[in-house]
Write an enzyme that holds these catalytic residues in place. Structure first.
Site, short mmCIF file in Angstrom:
data_model
loop_
_atom_site.label_atom_id
_atom_site.label_comp_id
_atom_site.label_asym_id
_atom_site.label_seq_id
_atom_site.Cartn_x
_atom_site.Cartn_y
_atom_site.Cartn_z
N HIS A 308 0.49 -1.12 0.16
CA HIS A 308 0.28 -0.17 -0.57
C HIS A 308 0.93 1.38 0.16
O HIS A 308 1.85 1.52 1.10
CB HIS A 308 -0.79 -0.23 1.43
CG HIS A 308 -1.72 0.62 0.94
ND1 HIS A 308 -2.09 2.37 1.43
CD2 HIS A 308 -3.64 0.47 0.83
CE1 HIS A 308 -3.57 2.76 1.19
NE2 HIS A 308 -3.74 1.68 0.81
N ASP A 369 -8.18 -5.38 -0.65
CA ASP A 369 -8.22 -6.31 -1.30
C ASP A 369 -8.24 -7.29 -1.15
O ASP A 369 -8.81 -8.28 -1.76
CB ASP A 369 -8.04 -6.02 -3.32
CG ASP A 369 -8.51 -4.09 -2.73
OD1 ASP A 369 -7.61 -3.34 -3.14
OD2 ASP A 369 -9.56 -4.05 -3.22
C1 SDX Z 1 -6.46 0.20 -3.16
O1 SDX Z 1 -4.05 4.62 -1.95
C2 SDX Z 1 -4.84 3.89 -1.38
O2 SDX Z 1 -5.57 4.27 -0.37
C3 SDX Z 1 -6.19 2.84 -2.26
C4 SDX Z 1 -7.34 2.25 -1.48
C5 SDX Z 1 -8.21 3.21 -1.57
O3 SDX Z 1 -8.74 2.64 -0.41
O4 SDX Z 1 -8.74 3.59 -1.82
O5 SDX Z 1 -6.48 1.70 -0.25
C6 SDX Z 1 -7.15 0.46 -2.72
O6 SDX Z 1 -6.31 0.49 -3.62
C7 SDX Z 1 -4.89 -1.18 -2.65
C8 SDX Z 1 -4.06 -1.01 -2.92
C9 SDX Z 1 -4.45 -2.37 -4.41
N1 SDX Z 1 -3.82 -2.60 -4.52
C10 SDX Z 1 -3.00 -4.29 -5.06
O7 SDX Z 1 -3.28 -4.96 -3.91
C11 SDX Z 1 -1.88 -4.45 -6.00
C12 SDX Z 1 -0.95 -4.75 -5.89
N2 SDX Z 1 -0.05 -3.97 -4.98
C13 SDX Z 1 1.12 -2.98 -5.38
O8 SDX Z 1 0.76 -2.59 -6.86
C14 SDX Z 1 1.54 -1.35 -5.21
O9 SDX Z 1 2.15 -2.00 -3.65
C15 SDX Z 1 0.45 -0.76 -4.70
C16 SDX Z 1 -0.02 -0.20 -6.26
C17 SDX Z 1 -0.23 -0.56 -3.95
C18 SDX Z 1 1.49 0.67 -3.87
O10 SDX Z 1 2.24 0.73 -5.62
P1 SDX Z 1 3.80 2.03 -4.36
O11 SDX Z 1 3.29 2.50 -3.37
O12 SDX Z 1 4.18 2.64 -5.90
O13 SDX Z 1 4.70 0.67 -4.29
P2 SDX Z 1 5.89 0.59 -5.40
O14 SDX Z 1 5.30 -0.20 -6.52
O15 SDX Z 1 7.00 1.10 -5.26
O16 SDX Z 1 6.03 -0.89 -4.78
C19 SDX Z 1 7.47 -0.69 -3.78
C20 SDX Z 1 8.32 -2.06 -3.30
C21 SDX Z 1 8.92 -2.04 -5.01
O17 SDX Z 1 10.05 -3.27 -4.79
P3 SDX Z 1 11.10 -2.25 -5.17
O18 SDX Z 1 11.32 -1.77 -6.81
O19 SDX Z 1 11.43 -1.36 -3.70
O20 SDX Z 1 12.40 -3.51 -5.02
O21 SDX Z 1 7.49 -2.93 -2.80
C22 SDX Z 1 7.05 -4.20 -4.15
C23 SDX Z 1 7.77 -3.35 -5.31
O22 SDX Z 1 8.43 -3.86 -6.66
N3 SDX Z 1 6.21 -4.15 -3.96
C24 SDX Z 1 5.47 -5.29 -4.57
C25 SDX Z 1 4.27 -5.36 -4.12
N4 SDX Z 1 3.74 -3.87 -4.11
C26 SDX Z 1 4.85 -3.48 -3.81
N5 SDX Z 1 5.65 -7.15 -4.44
C27 SDX Z 1 5.78 -7.73 -4.89
N6 SDX Z 1 4.06 -7.58 -4.35
C28 SDX Z 1 3.64 -6.27 -4.39
N7 SDX Z 1 2.17 -6.64 -4.69
#
Ligand code: SDX
Length: 434
Positions: A308, A369
């Site tokens: 998140h 989710d």
């Molecule tokens: C919602 O904003 C809100 O409040 C949203 C929400 C709401 O109520 O409105 O809470 C609802 O959208 C919840 C999120 C649902 N999405 C998912 O579950 C999709 C999976 N999660 C990711 O795509 C990600 O965690 C996000 C999109 C939620 C957040 O992305 P960020 O903050 O841009 O973080 P990032 O992608 O830069 O990740 C940071 C690190 C990265 O690794 P490095 O490049 O630092 O090595 O964490 C890793 C990412 O690769 N990472 C994951 C991961 N999520 C982040 N690795 C594996 N699996 C994951 N799910």
């Protein structure tokens, strides 16, 4: 004397004082509105990870503590004590309603639940295999073509009516999106039912026989709606604010929010979580294999429902839904049998990830989710309706933020700048010279 931060440009030696804007809770803000004028710099913050776009009283999140407050009330208390319709009143008006206020609000919402019959014909333009979120984007946007009598966005009464119309009509549009995709007759709202029971009746009822919503499912769905009602300046809410900042029609602005929520990184994740859990359940690979794939930078697979932007602790909503999931499946017994393997895999996935340095270092926890889809699936709601349910719930959050923005004296049309990296000026050449 207002508190400031001194910023010195080491390339010129010039220093400026940037005011600190203090909030009531959480991080204060550095007011950079004079930065470009005084030092000639823009701020650079892709994804707005360190940027506050506005002042707001609606919702507070503490990502480190895992705290979520709607108008100051902890989500845990609202989940335990309130109803979605009462939470709608709270988010819209800023306080919990007295009994008479809630009665009046409930009556008004019931009175707006039907759609103009011409909107009903609008559905016929979609292919039957259209994703219900595509239908929602189109139909909600089309509502802006049906209400010309009161769309002065500066008129509080017009804003109030638009808010009531959206909250009351979203269940009807959502249910009809499902009915259209399934070739079933549309069911009209039944104002003898509660808001959430009415939605289930419009979704699952048929004209040929009576339908009584399961009270356990009504309560479970009402709780899901409460937990998804608002969440500060997330991508879809920021989309509503940005599109609404040009004084666009509120129905069109909400339609833009629905489009943003649909993305798999945002509201579309709940559908993706179930597809991921089903893949794991039916795979000959172990849960550890899937966790390894999620960590592998060369593999696009991610643990959907994990991570998140704000929560660097367990999403408080996920905690509540996890317990609800467990209780509902236990209550359903054999009825929920084909969902138990998904729940077992989800808990195993959570346990392994929470012990793995990759997830610990990146503070990746289950989000709202991760478990919600298991409950919706257990209730017989189809996968492609999961994000529609999220959009239904979030409508009150979107319209509350839109309403707050329209009253904010500091609000201006949103128009970010950029770090330009393209060509400097160059001369046109004739096609013979290219
Ligand atoms: C919602 O904003 C809100 O409040 C949203 C929400 C709401 O109520 O409105 O809470 C609802 O959208 C919840 C999120 C649902 N999405 C998912 O579950 C999709 C999976 N999660 C990711 O795509 C990600 O965690 C996000 C999109 C939620 C957040 O992305 P960020 O903050 O841009 O973080 P990032 O992608 O830069 O990740 C940071 C690190 C990265 O690794 P490095 O490049 O630092 O090595 O964490 C890793 C990412 O690769 N990472 C994951 C991961 N999520 C982040 N690795 C594996 N699996 C994951 N799910």
């Amino acid at each position: 004397m207002s508190k400031t931060v001194t910023l010195t440009d080491n390339t010129t030696g010039k220093s400026i004082e940037l005011p600190i804007q203090e909030g009531s809770h959480g991080p204060n803000c550095l007011d950079v509105r004079t930065l470009y004028k005084e030092l000639g710099y823009f701020t650079y913050d892709p994804g707005f990870m360190s940027t506050a776009s506005c002042r707001s009283d609606v919702t507070f999140i503490d990502g480190d503590e895992g705290t979520l407050l709607y108008r100051g009330y902890p989500i845990e208390q609202l989940a335990e004590e309130s109803t979605y319709l009462e939470v709608c009143y709270l988010l819209l008006n800023g306080d919990l309603p007295a009994a008479d206020d809630l009665h009046d609000f409930s009556r008004i919402i019931k009175e707006h639940s039907m759609l103009h019959e011409a909107v009903r014909r609008f559905f016929d333009g979609f292919r039957h295999d259209a994703h219900p979120m595509a239908i929602m984007v189109g139909v909600v946007g089309a509502l802006s073509a049906f209400y010309h009598d009161n769309v002065d966005v500066h008129n509080p009464e017009h804003r109030r009516i638009a808010a009531h119309r959206l909250i009351s009509k979203m269940p009807t549009i959502a249910a009809w999106s499902y009915k259209y995709a399934n070739g079933q007759p549309f069911m009209y709202p039944d104002n003898n039912l509660s808001y959430t029971a009415n939605f289930l009746a419009m979704m699952f009822g048929v004209p040929s026989e009576p339908y009584q919503p399961n009270p356990v499912f009504v309560r479970a769905l009402d709780l899901i709606l409460i937990l998804h009602a608002d969440h500060e300046q997330n991508a879809s809410t920021s989309t509503v604010r940005l599109s609404g900042s040009s004084e666009a029609n509120p129905f069109a602005a909400i339609s833009a929010g629905i489009a943003s929520l649909w993305g798999p990184l945002h509201g579309g994740a709940n559908e993706k979580v179930i597809r991921m859990l089903e893949e794991i359940v039916h795979s000959d690979k172990s849960v550890e294999d899937f966790v390894a794939r999620a960590k592998d930078k060369n593999d696009s697979f991610r643990l959907m429902g994990f991570g998140h932007r704000v929560y660097k602790n367990y999403d408080p909503r996920a905690k509540i839904i996890r317990k609800m999931c467990h209780d509902l499946l236990a209550e359903m017994g054999d009825m929920g049998a084909d969902n138990q393997p998904l729940f077992d895999v989800a808990m195993e996935l959570e346990r392994i990830a929470m012990e793995d340095d990759y997830f610990i270092e990146r503070k990746l926890y289950p989000n709202v989710d991760f478990y919600s889809g298991i409950i919706l699936r257990a209730m017989g709601i189809p996968l492609n309706m999961f994000t529609v349910i999220f959009a239904l719930a979030r409508t009150v959050g979107w319209i509350s933020h839109w309403n707050e923005m329209m009253q904010d004296p500091e609000s201006r049309i949103g128009r970010p700048r950029q770090l330009y990296t393209g060509y400097r000026s160059r001369d046109y050449t004739s096609i013979e010279e290219r």
